[in-house]
Design a protein around this motif. Structure first.
Motif, PDB file in Angstrom:
ATOM      1  N   PRO A  56      -3.238  -1.279  12.100  1.00  7.99           N
ATOM      2  CA  PRO A  56      -2.420  -0.078  11.935  1.00  7.99           C
ATOM      3  C   PRO A  56      -3.093   0.848  12.873  1.00  7.99           C
ATOM      4  O   PRO A  56      -4.937   1.123  12.572  1.00  7.99           O
ATOM      5  N   HIS A  57      -2.867   2.365  12.675  1.00 12.25           N
ATOM      6  CA  HIS A  57      -3.206   3.553  12.917  1.00 12.25           C
ATOM      7  C   HIS A  57      -3.439   4.436  11.650  1.00 12.25           C
ATOM      8  O   HIS A  57      -4.307   5.826  12.411  1.00 12.25           O
ATOM      9  N   LEU A  58      -3.404   4.236  10.455  1.00 11.96           N
ATOM     10  CA  LEU A  58      -3.289   4.848   9.375  1.00 11.96           C
ATOM     11  C   LEU A  58      -4.105   4.181   8.496  1.00 11.96           C
ATOM     12  O   LEU A  58      -5.024   3.061   8.995  1.00 11.96           O
ATOM     13  N   ALA A  59      -5.523   4.867   8.015  1.00 12.62           N
ATOM     14  CA  ALA A  59      -6.738   4.651   7.463  1.00 12.62           C
ATOM     15  C   ALA A  59      -6.381   4.971   5.719  1.00 12.62           C
ATOM     16  O   ALA A  59      -6.172   6.119   6.080  1.00 12.62           O
ATOM     17  N   ALA A  60      -7.192   4.371   4.945  1.00 15.47           N
ATOM     18  CA  ALA A  60      -6.742   4.710   3.348  1.00 15.47           C
ATOM     19  C   ALA A  60      -7.583   6.089   2.738  1.00 15.47           C
ATOM     20  O   ALA A  60      -7.926   6.064   2.597  1.00 15.47           O
ATOM     21  N   GLY A  61      -8.498   5.990   4.023  1.00 10.36           N
ATOM     22  CA  GLY A  61      -9.569   7.105   3.822  1.00 10.36           C
ATOM     23  C   GLY A  61     -11.556   7.209   3.097  1.00 10.36           C
ATOM     24  O   GLY A  61     -11.808   7.453   2.779  1.00 10.36           O
ATOM     25  N   ASP A  62     -11.033   5.427   2.785  1.00  7.07           N
ATOM     26  CA  ASP A  62     -12.329   5.243   2.435  1.00  7.07           C
ATOM     27  C   ASP A  62     -12.790   3.640   3.261  1.00  7.07           C
ATOM     28  O   ASP A  62     -12.834   3.690   3.828  1.00  7.07           O
ATOM     29  N   CYS A 109       0.889 -14.296   7.643  1.00 10.36           N
ATOM     30  CA  CYS A 109       0.740 -13.597   7.986  1.00 10.36           C
ATOM     31  C   CYS A 109       2.096 -12.475   9.192  1.00 10.36           C
ATOM     32  O   CYS A 109       2.393 -13.131   9.928  1.00 10.36           O
ATOM     33  N   MET A 110       2.933 -11.480   8.586  1.00  9.68           N
ATOM     34  CA  MET A 110       3.443 -10.724   9.157  1.00  9.68           C
ATOM     35  C   MET A 110       2.299  -9.446   9.838  1.00  9.68           C
ATOM     36  O   MET A 110       3.186  -9.093  10.169  1.00  9.68           O
ATOM     37  N   LEU A 111       1.596  -9.827  10.079  1.00  4.55           N
ATOM     38  CA  LEU A 111       1.178  -8.292  10.392  1.00  4.55           C
ATOM     39  C   LEU A 111       0.967  -6.980   9.849  1.00  4.55           C
ATOM     40  O   LEU A 111       1.254  -7.057  10.970  1.00  4.55           O
ATOM     41  N   CYS A 112       1.588  -6.994   8.841  1.00  2.00           N
ATOM     42  CA  CYS A 112       2.558  -5.813   8.053  1.00  2.00           C
ATOM     43  C   CYS A 112       0.814  -4.742   8.835  1.00  2.00           C
ATOM     44  O   CYS A 112       1.267  -3.411   8.755  1.00  2.00           O
ATOM     45  N   GLY A 113       0.193  -4.991   8.260  1.00  2.00           N
ATOM     46  CA  GLY A 113      -1.172  -4.223   8.866  1.00  2.00           C
ATOM     47  C   GLY A 113      -1.841  -3.135   6.923  1.00  2.00           C
ATOM     48  O   GLY A 113      -2.618  -2.871   7.061  1.00  2.00           O
ATOM     49  N   CYS A 114      -1.339  -3.719   5.482  1.00  2.00           N
ATOM     50  CA  CYS A 114      -1.767  -3.939   5.124  1.00  2.00           C
ATOM     51  C   CYS A 114      -3.576  -3.756   4.336  1.00  2.00           C
ATOM     52  O   CYS A 114      -3.825  -2.798   4.150  1.00  2.00           O
ATOM     53  N   CYS A 115      -4.323  -5.062   5.266  1.00  2.00           N
ATOM     54  CA  CYS A 115      -4.797  -5.160   4.579  1.00  2.00           C
ATOM     55  C   CYS A 115      -6.042  -4.016   5.901  1.00  2.00           C
ATOM     56  O   CYS A 115      -6.848  -3.734   5.377  1.00  2.00           O
ATOM     57  N   GLY A 116      -5.986  -4.425   6.540  1.00  2.00           N
ATOM     58  CA  GLY A 116      -6.689  -3.343   7.698  1.00  2.00           C
ATOM     59  C   GLY A 116      -6.603  -1.726   7.502  1.00  2.00           C
ATOM     60  O   GLY A 116      -7.217  -0.882   7.247  1.00  2.00           O
ATOM     61  N   TYR A 117      -5.495  -1.154   6.380  1.00  2.00           N
ATOM     62  CA  TYR A 117      -5.550   0.049   5.917  1.00  2.00           C
ATOM     63  C   TYR A 117      -5.828  -0.105   5.038  1.00  2.00           C
ATOM     64  O   TYR A 117      -6.794   1.089   5.118  1.00  2.00           O
ATOM     65  N   THR A 118      -6.200  -0.828   4.114  1.00  2.00           N
ATOM     66  CA  THR A 118      -7.410  -1.083   2.662  1.00  2.00           C
ATOM     67  C   THR A 118      -8.599  -0.858   3.043  1.00  2.00           C
ATOM     68  O   THR A 118      -9.766  -0.749   2.220  1.00  2.00           O
ATOM     69  N   VAL A 138       0.713  -1.109  -0.147  1.00  2.00           N
ATOM     70  CA  VAL A 138      -0.061  -0.285  -0.106  1.00  2.00           C
ATOM     71  C   VAL A 138       0.459   0.979   0.239  1.00  2.00           C
ATOM     72  O   VAL A 138       2.269   1.452   0.057  1.00  2.00           O
ATOM     73  N   HIS A 139       0.326   2.885  -0.414  1.00  2.00           N
ATOM     74  CA  HIS A 139       0.956   3.563  -0.169  1.00  2.00           C
ATOM     75  C   HIS A 139       0.452   4.692   0.990  1.00  2.00           C
ATOM     76  O   HIS A 139      -0.778   5.455   0.553  1.00  2.00           O
ATOM     77  N   PRO A 140       0.397   3.688   1.946  1.00  2.68           N
ATOM     78  CA  PRO A 140       0.124   5.600   2.933  1.00  2.68           C
ATOM     79  C   PRO A 140       0.827   6.631   2.993  1.00  2.68           C
ATOM     80  O   PRO A 140       1.811   6.762   2.083  1.00  2.68           O
ATOM     81  N   PRO A 141       0.778   7.544   3.342  1.00 11.23           N
ATOM     82  CA  PRO A 141       1.299   8.939   3.700  1.00 11.23           C
ATOM     83  C   PRO A 141       2.492   8.697   4.132  1.00 11.23           C
ATOM     84  O   PRO A 141       2.399   8.180   5.096  1.00 11.23           O
ATOM     85  N   GLU A 142       3.359   9.437   3.856  1.00  8.38           N
ATOM     86  CA  GLU A 142       4.577   9.553   4.572  1.00  8.38           C
ATOM     87  C   GLU A 142       4.559  10.102   5.791  1.00  8.38           C
ATOM     88  O   GLU A 142       5.690   9.226   6.355  1.00  8.38           O
ATOM     89  N   LEU A 143       4.302  11.156   5.669  1.00  7.78           N
ATOM     90  CA  LEU A 143       4.522  11.817   6.611  1.00  7.78           C
ATOM     91  C   LEU A 143       5.374  11.802   7.437  1.00  7.78           C
ATOM     92  O   LEU A 143       5.726  12.187   9.104  1.00  7.78           O
ATOM     93  N   LYS A 144       7.181  12.276   6.897  1.00  7.98           N
ATOM     94  CA  LYS A 144       8.386  11.947   7.278  1.00  7.98           C
ATOM     95  C   LYS A 144       9.027  13.166   7.577  1.00  7.98           C
ATOM     96  O   LYS A 144       9.254  13.533   7.888  1.00  7.98           O
ATOM     97  N   GLU A 145       7.510  14.382   7.343  1.00  7.82           N
ATOM     98  CA  GLU A 145       8.834  15.894   6.645  1.00  7.82           C
ATOM     99  C   GLU A 145       8.922  16.856   8.123  1.00  7.82           C
ATOM    100  O   GLU A 145       9.507  17.506   8.253  1.00  7.82           O
ATOM    101  N   LEU A 146       8.047  15.781   9.238  1.00  9.83           N
ATOM    102  CA  LEU A 146       7.779  16.854   9.954  1.00  9.83           C
ATOM    103  C   LEU A 146       9.683  16.389  10.863  1.00  9.83           C
ATOM    104  O   LEU A 146      10.081  17.688  12.064  1.00  9.83           O
ATOM    105  N   THR A 147      10.075  15.258  10.770  1.00 10.17           N
ATOM    106  CA  THR A 147      11.311  15.314  11.297  1.00 10.17           C
ATOM    107  C   THR A 147      12.706  14.860  10.071  1.00 10.17           C
ATOM    108  O   THR A 147      13.671  14.830  10.987  1.00 10.17           O
ATOM    109  N   ALA A 148      11.997  14.745   9.352  1.00  8.20           N
ATOM    110  CA  ALA A 148      13.255  14.234   7.990  1.00  8.20           C
ATOM    111  C   ALA A 148      14.182  14.802   8.331  1.00  8.20           C
ATOM    112  O   ALA A 148      15.407  14.596   7.605  1.00  8.20           O
ATOM    113  N   ARG A 149      13.973  16.283   8.240  1.00  8.45           N
ATOM    114  CA  ARG A 149      15.971  17.706   8.590  1.00  8.45           C
ATOM    115  C   ARG A 149      15.819  17.924   9.720  1.00  8.45           C
ATOM    116  O   ARG A 149      16.689  18.705   9.165  1.00  8.45           O
ATOM    117  N   ILE A 150      15.241  17.289  10.936  1.00  9.40           N
ATOM    118  CA  ILE A 150      16.066  17.918  12.054  1.00  9.40           C
ATOM    119  C   ILE A 150      17.328  16.945  12.695  1.00  9.40           C
ATOM    120  O   ILE A 150      17.094  15.611  12.223  1.00  9.40           O
TER     121      ILE A 150
END
Lengths: 441, 335
Positions: free
Chosen positions: B12-18, A407-416, A11-23
């Protein structure tokens, strides 16, 4: 082949790394107390060798490994052992831990010690030194590093993979390590190659970290066969099996370890820690950790003594914002939400994400509508839809025959999942239920 | 330091939004243009019929509602889709009954959302087809009389025979083809200026609305793709054998309920396979059945029964097309 340098699904979750990537990474002041759980690694918890009232210096052994798949725990600050008691553990349980009252005015200098010259040590001695330093995988799973570095005699390891993907959103621990300590990553890699007798190494870094790729390339040792490869930004690119598939186009067979295809994978932070052990002689007593999220005032990359409590960590980052709501140890895809501010940071904690109320996920679930998005996202090609339905009916054995173990519990299924079904939680539950099952005689 | 009241949830603590309601209401929104065009062609009766079918679906969902399931929007989809499969002149009480049947017998008896085997809208239509065969095959011609005139005795009382109004009725393009061997100009079919059910008109518009859903990944594009491919291939082959007897691919694709069926009915998430290979087979089987029923069956149109029949095979298709586990090459996979 069309799928070379890639793994399928994910999956492609938002990266959100900009908060700390340059600190830049900074060191935090020592807190008044550190709490070191005896279980900070996969395997058997360590056995304590100190008692209440003992005076310890930074780097002293608090607990010894219990068995082969176990690592020692060291004092992360000079002080006095207060108590060995049950204490909130990041996994949500209460677990035995050593509490140390930190000397307020101590310089925190470790005892003088001999630093082993790694170039003169034989591989078994190197592995033992790494074990005595309490090194575990710092990417999150905290698997004891020495076990990975001492494969059975019949397994030939041809490639060491250094994992700099850091595919979890928010986290920049490995990113900053590569930018600020690239030589340490290379030294750790060199030592591991020596342990394993591997001729070749590869460093995989997701393409969203161009400064890390540049730093690693700039310092690349010329006498080693090392390739640095930029990888597609996709979750879970940093999962061992996915990384091996992407970099080498080898598929680790179901139920087998990367060793089976001649590969050992280590996280960049673990490599840097191994280098530190042989540079300073100090065991793993501190680690780099990202404290981030919109719920914390000053997101930071910190060098933190292991065992520092969440409360002190948040204080070091300016405290909570008014809308802080959920605290996650690890990344948001696989991490654990924390219930106590007294929970200590452990060796495997790669990040602390404080989510603001607006960032948290809704808690309401809907029935499964069989959309199939989970099947399209599962990187190991399971059928999470079927597994989820079986889990809701507590049909654990059927889940086992449908490859729950993979299953490695990566969370992709729960994310989508549009119905917000807590699939990874159900699978963790099923795995636990199957582990508890009495073994047939 | 102020301590927040902490939320504890599982990763996961994020969701795809759908979310399921978002998908459902988007589908409803994508049906709005189709309803609008039906209203343009058939006048206010179209709107009334769709409203009646939706009311039936919503009322029965509400009657069984214990968990706020009405808000997820799935009952509204069923109602609107059912309405679109009905002729404009259908008495409203029949449309209402169809909605009630579709939701009650098509969905609720199975356990509600996500549990049903058959597409509820099509089950509602199948019920109406069996119960009121004459009313279900009386097709008012679009634009006969003024736009405001009703297309049939739609306000007939329940169980009273509808009065025969002075309206012009006409056969559907498929009926004309099957029983009279008359072709309909392709442009009329694509734009929808033909007689038929409310949603049997503008194929182009349905294609656009469904295409939008496919782009949002709210329907599996493989299902309509395989239906269209199989219908086109089989129809072209037959047409080449005997052009006078068998219509060509374009006619088959744009006539009758094929577009609505392929884009909106067959792709119903709940009653279609979860695996992608399963979706290919599912669509191909529907396409084949549509051609077979249309050409050799006793009915002029076969989309409804094709989809319902293949719906029954979905659990089997899912079973046959389980994904190949990562790292299982050369291993024996337990089933």
């Amino acid at each position: 082949m069309w799928d070379h340098l890639k793994f399928r699904h994910g999956v492609h979750p938002p990266e959100l790394k900009e908060l700390t990537a340059r600190i830049a990474i900074r060191r935090v002041p020592y807190p008044d107390e550190v709490v070191l759980p005896l279980r900070q690694h996969a395997g058997k918890p360590a056995r304590p060798v100190v008692k209440a009232g003992d005076r310890v210096e930074r780097g002293d052994v608090l607990a010894e490994p219990d068995g082969y798949v176990s690592t020692p725990v060291h004092a992360s600050a000079a002080g006095t052992v207060e108590q060995i008691c049950l204490w909130p553990h990041p996994d949500g349980s209460y677990a035995p831990a050593v509490r140390i009252a930190v000397d307020r005015y101590s310089p925190q200098a470790p005892r003088p010690r001999l630093v082993p010259d790694w170039t003169r040590l034989e591989p078994p001695e190197l592995v033992e030194a790494i074990r005595q330093a309490g090194v575990v995988g710092l990417g999150g799973a905290a698997f004891p590093t020495h076990v990975k570095l001492a494969p059975p005699k019949d397994q030939v390891v041809d490639t060491v993979l250094i994992n700099g993907c850091e595919c979890e959103p928010y986290l920049t621990t490995d990113h900053r390590t590569m930018v600020e300590y690239p030589e340490r990553v290379h030294l750790g890699m060199r030592i591991m190659m020596r342990c394993l007798g591997a001729k070749r190494a590869m460093i995989g870094i997701e393409l969203n970290k161009p400064d890390a790729i540049a730093a690693i390339r700039r310092t690349l040792p010329s006498d080693l066969d090392v390739t640095v490869l930029g990888l597609e930004v996709k979750y879970p690119q940093g999962a061992e099996k996915m990384l091996i598939k992407a970099l080498l186009d080898r598929e680790v067979p179901s139920g087998k370890l990367p060793l089976h295809v001649g590969v050992v994978v280590q996280n960049v932070a673990s490599a840097a820690t191994i280098a530190e052990v042989f540079e300073t002689g100090l065991p793993l007593v501190e680690r780099i950790v990202t404290v981030t999220g919109r719920g914390v005032k000053r997101p930071s990359n910190l060098i933190v003594p292991v065992g520092m409590k969440l409360r002190d960590l948040i204080d070091a980052c300016g405290g909570f914002t008014a809308d802080a709501r959920e605290i996650v140890f690890g990344g948001p895809m696989m991490g654990f939400a924390q219930a106590h501010l007294d929970t200590p940071l452990v060796k495997g904690t790669s990040g602390v994400v404080v989510l603001a109320a607006a960032e948290t996920k809704p808690t309401v679930s809907y029935p499964c509508i069989r959309c199939g998005h989970c099947l399209d996202s599962c990187p190991v090609f399971l059928n999470p839809q079927l597994l989820g339905q079986l889990a809701l009916k507590e049909r654990w054995e059927e889940m086992e025959t449908n490859h729950l173990a993979d299953c490695m519990l990566c969370g992709c299924c729960g994310y989508t999942c549009p119905s917000n079904i807590p699939l990874p939680q159900l699978f963790a539950l099923a795995k636990a239920a199957l582990r508890r099952r009495p073994t047939p005689v | 330091m102020s301590t927040p009241s902490l939320l504890i949830t599982a990763s996961p603590h994020l969701a795809a939004g759908d979310s399921t309601p978002k998908i459902m209401w988007t589908v409803v929104a994508s049906l709005a243009p189709i309803v609008a065009v039906a209203t343009y062609f058939f006048g206010p009766s179209a709107l009334l019929v769709v409203a009646a079918a939706t009311a039936g679906a919503v009322v029965i969902e509400r009657a069984f509602d214990r968990r706020g399931t009405l808000r997820d929007g799935s009952a509204v989809i069923t109602g609107v889709l059912l309405g679109l499969t009905l002729p404009a002149g259908l008495p409203l009480w029949m449309a209402f009954t169809g909605g009630v049947f579709g939701i009650a017998i098509g969905k609720l008896v199975f356990g509600g959302l996500g549990q049903n085997v058959f597409n509820p809208a099509l089950l509602g239509r199948a019920f109406l087809q069996a119960a009121f065969p004459v009313a279900m095959t009386t097709w008012p011609v679009p634009a006969a009389g003024g736009w405001w005139s009703l297309r049939g005795d739609i306000f007939a009382l329940p169980f009273a025979s509808p009065r025969a109004l002075e309206t012009v009725t006409g056969a559907t393009p498929l009926g004309r083809m099957k029983f009279d061997h008359q072709a309909t100009p392709l442009l009329d079919l694509v734009l929808g200026t033909t007689s038929g059910s409310l949603g049997e008109t503008s194929g182009l518009l349905i294609l656009l609305c469904g295409g939008y859903l496919a782009l949002r990944n709210y329907l599996n594009w493989r299902i309509p793709a395989s239906i269209f491919a199989v219908v086109a291939i089989v129809a072209t082959g037959l047409h080449a054998l005997d052009p006078a007897r068998y219509p060509g691919a374009a006619f088959m694709l744009f006539s009758g309920g094929l577009m609505l069926g392929a884009m909106y009915m067959a792709t119903d998430l709940v009653t279609s396979p979860v695996t992608n290979p399963g979706c290919w087979i599912f669509g191909a089987a529907i396409g084949l059945l549509v051609v077979v029923i249309r050409i050799w069956g006793g009915l002029a149109e076969g989309v409804m029964y094709s989809i319902l029949i293949v719906n029954a095979f979905v659990p089997l298709l899912n079973r046959w097309t389980q994904p190949r586990l990562f790292g299982s090459a050369g291993l024996t996979v337990r089933s």
